[in-house]
Design an enzyme around this catalytic site. Structure first.
Site, PDB file in Angstrom:
ATOM      1  N   CYS A  95       0.873  -1.188   0.000  1.00  0.00           N
ATOM      2  CA  CYS A  95       0.000   0.000   0.000  1.00  0.00           C
ATOM      3  C   CYS A  95       0.904   1.230   0.000  1.00  0.00           C
ATOM      4  O   CYS A  95       1.927   1.249  -0.667  1.00  0.00           O
ATOM      5  CB  CYS A  95      -0.939  -0.041   1.202  1.00  0.00           C
ATOM      6  SG  CYS A  95      -0.076  -0.161   2.796  1.00  0.00           S
ATOM      7  N   TYR A  96       0.524   2.264   0.739  1.00  0.00           N
ATOM      8  CA  TYR A  96       1.333   3.479   0.793  1.00  0.00           C
ATOM      9  C   TYR A  96       2.537   3.310   1.719  1.00  0.00           C
ATOM     10  O   TYR A  96       3.672   3.573   1.347  1.00  0.00           O
ATOM     11  CB  TYR A  96       0.501   4.670   1.284  1.00  0.00           C
ATOM     12  CG  TYR A  96      -0.696   4.981   0.441  1.00  0.00           C
ATOM     13  CD1 TYR A  96      -0.592   5.803  -0.675  1.00  0.00           C
ATOM     14  CD2 TYR A  96      -1.947   4.452   0.754  1.00  0.00           C
ATOM     15  CE1 TYR A  96      -1.689   6.090  -1.461  1.00  0.00           C
ATOM     16  CE2 TYR A  96      -3.057   4.732  -0.025  1.00  0.00           C
ATOM     17  CZ  TYR A  96      -2.925   5.547  -1.134  1.00  0.00           C
ATOM     18  OH  TYR A  96      -4.022   5.817  -1.914  1.00  0.00           O
TER      19      TYR A  96
END
Length: 274
Positions: A66-67
């Site tokens: 993800c981030y």
């Protein structure tokens, strides 16, 4: 029930480099995915997760990012609950992956072509900040900062001017994908911002988070830099996750400047259409 493993960037590289043909899943938003992603990654969210779970063989290794490494764990739990046997969540997420890739691909500081005939003041600046003699376009390995970025940040105007004259690149990016123009906005010296723009800087270059120098200047209340960016034609309509620079304004001064720039642009467009 099978469980997932949290792994480092280096371990993720090992999985991607093995002959296991893993399914690489990116769970960030569409705009972030379009700006950059790991090669062959599939973007997954709640709208297509069920289909991916059903259509993928349970023995397929699954690498999820993800981030920053938080949301990927929730998706990893879903794959584990669906009885996938090899599920990995990448700590640090795409941000750390991108930084690691940038460092790996950067020209080593000792290999940066030197420039002869620099002033004593500039050579002293280079030495003070860990750059080699004549290293106008050298980068520091830990953050990929160039002398121009550092000088712009420190508001060292004569150094910036000489660096540009000596061929310093305005399109080099540090490990956050910020360029010299962004660092000039941090320093908030309008003359330095003007010099870097005049040297050909990309007004609308987006960093690793998708933000432009205009967005930074607006959100940080850097009014002088903001004024120069607006005068040069920076894009007020560009958005990240539905938010533009105007939405990010942290001061009334910055907000009013951008509103006036929008008004003038609208009036000019209307006049041109007559």
């Amino acid at each position: 029930m099978a469980s997932y493993r949290r792994i480092s960037i280096d371990e993720a590289r090992g999985i991607l480099g093995a002959d296991t043909s893993p399914l690489v899943i990116d769970v960030r938003d569409p705009a972030s995915f379009e700006k950059g992603h790991i090669e062959k990654a599939l973007r997954v969210d709640l709208t297509n997760l069920e289909g991916v779970l059903k259509e993928t063989p349970k023995t397929t290794p699954v690498l999820i990012y993800c981030y920053h490494g938080n949301s990927s764990q929730a998706y990893a739990k879903a794959f584990s609950a669906a009885e996938f046997t090899d599920v990995y969540s990448m700590d640090g997420g795409y941000e750390e992956w991108h930084k690691a890739e940038s460092r790996a691909n950067a020209t080593p500081i000792e290999e940066a072509p030197p420039v002869e005939g620099l002033s004593d003041a500039l050579e002293a600046f280079l030495k003070e900040h860990g750059y080699p003699k004549g290293g106008v376009n050298a980068v520091t390995p830990q953050d990929l900062m160039t002398p121009l970025m550092r000088a712009a940040h420190l508001k060292a105007k004569p150094i910036v001017a000489e660096l540009l004259q000596a061929g310093a690149r305005v399109d080099a990016s540090n490990n956050d994908q910020n360029q010299a123009l962004w660092l000039a906005c941090v320093g908030d010296d309008p003359e330095i911002v003007d010099m870097i723009i005049a040297a050909g800087a990309d007004l609308n270059h987006a960093n690793i988070n998708g933000s432009t120098p205009l967005m930074y200047a607006a959100s940080a209340g850097k009014a002088q830099a903001l004024a120069r960016l607006l005068a040069a034609g920076a894009d007020l309509d560009y958005q990240v996750d539905g938010f533009s620079a105007i939405d990010m304004a942290s001061t009334l001064e910055c907000l009013n400047m951008m509103r006036e720039a929008k008004r003038q642009a609208k009036a000019a467009k209307a006049a041109a259409g007559k």
